[in-house]
Scaffold this motif. Sequence first.
Motif, PDB file in Angstrom:
ATOM      1  N   THR A 198     -26.099  14.004   8.621  1.00 26.62           N
ATOM      2  CA  THR A 198     -24.722  13.523   8.503  1.00 26.62           C
ATOM      3  C   THR A 198     -23.752  14.551   9.064  1.00 26.62           C
ATOM      4  O   THR A 198     -23.968  15.756   8.920  1.00 26.62           O
ATOM      5  CB  THR A 198     -24.362  13.222   7.027  1.00 26.62           C
TER       6      THR A 198
ATOM      7  N   TYR B 232     -28.975   8.228   9.026  1.00 26.94           N
ATOM      8  CA  TYR B 232     -27.745   8.941   9.363  1.00 26.94           C
ATOM      9  C   TYR B 232     -26.625   8.373   8.494  1.00 26.94           C
ATOM     10  O   TYR B 232     -26.437   7.150   8.439  1.00 26.94           O
ATOM     11  CB  TYR B 232     -27.389   8.764  10.837  1.00 26.94           C
TER      12      TYR B 232
ATOM     13  N   LEU C 118     -22.681   8.165   7.904  1.00 25.25           N
ATOM     14  CA  LEU C 118     -21.452   8.324   8.684  1.00 25.25           C
ATOM     15  C   LEU C 118     -20.241   7.836   7.902  1.00 25.25           C
ATOM     16  O   LEU C 118     -20.373   7.103   6.915  1.00 25.25           O
ATOM     17  CB  LEU C 118     -21.553   7.518   9.993  1.00 25.25           C
ATOM     18  N   GLN C 119     -19.072   8.211   8.382  1.00 23.46           N
ATOM     19  CA  GLN C 119     -17.833   7.664   7.845  1.00 23.46           C
ATOM     20  C   GLN C 119     -17.662   6.234   8.360  1.00 23.46           C
ATOM     21  O   GLN C 119     -18.203   5.877   9.414  1.00 23.46           O
ATOM     22  CB  GLN C 119     -16.661   8.547   8.238  1.00 23.46           C
TER      23      GLN C 119
ATOM     24  N   MET D  51     -17.091   5.344  12.088  1.00 23.40           N
ATOM     25  CA  MET D  51     -18.082   5.772  13.072  1.00 23.40           C
ATOM     26  C   MET D  51     -19.191   4.739  13.197  1.00 23.40           C
ATOM     27  O   MET D  51     -19.430   3.955  12.277  1.00 23.40           O
ATOM     28  CB  MET D  51     -18.656   7.128  12.667  1.00 23.40           C
TER      29      MET D  51
ATOM     30  N   TYR E 212     -18.883   5.052   3.149  1.00 20.43           N
ATOM     31  CA  TYR E 212     -19.955   5.469   4.053  1.00 20.43           C
ATOM     32  C   TYR E 212     -20.595   4.292   4.782  1.00 20.43           C
ATOM     33  O   TYR E 212     -20.592   3.157   4.283  1.00 20.43           O
ATOM     34  CB  TYR E 212     -21.075   6.192   3.275  1.00 20.43           C
TER      35      TYR E 212
END
Length: 202
Positions: free
Chosen positions: A13, A77, A79-80, A83, A99
């Motif tokens: 991350t 993964y 991510l925010q 993204m 997330y």
Amino acid sequence: FLKSDKQPFRVATPIFSLLNTGMLEGIENVGGYDAIVLKSYSEFINFAQGLPTDEPNTVMDIRSVSPMLGLLNVKYYILQPAMQIGLSTFELVFQNSRYKVYRDNGALPRSFIVHDAWMIKRREAVFRAMTSAGFNPTSSAIIDEAIDSLPNDPDLQSPTPRVVEHYPRKVFIEADLKEPGLLVLGDVYYPGWKAFVDGKES
């Protein structure tokens, strides 16, 4: 959501606040920070992130998706929400207001068997070989000393080993090799580790 996956896996991350928090839940993150970091691991992460390998860092900051991280069993993964990952092997498998979680369906398992090896000693040459078009980590390993018993046949395949137990200081793996081969374990080597095959040190 992550703990519902019962197979061994790691996460990556770019969210700095998540780097060490997974340890409390038993979720292994290839990023993180510590006062003491293995130089070889720092070099590998730097290489995977396109950073200079000769500048070790006590913070493993993962900023980009890298196929090299698949060698460490990075399956997810985090991510925010803004993204995204648009690569073909990646699938969005979880999302909430904070997330997004992508799963890499092409990630390597924690351990696997190969029946071929490339002998390369220098670090820079190893990294170049690992990213070359001819290298397939599921059929060949890179080693720094010769192993005479290997058939050196990248087309040979053995069943994927099963990780029976995995602890910080001990790992039990059940494997069935059809021919002499190498068990590749996606963990960082540290002096003091010993390997036993059928109860005998190997």
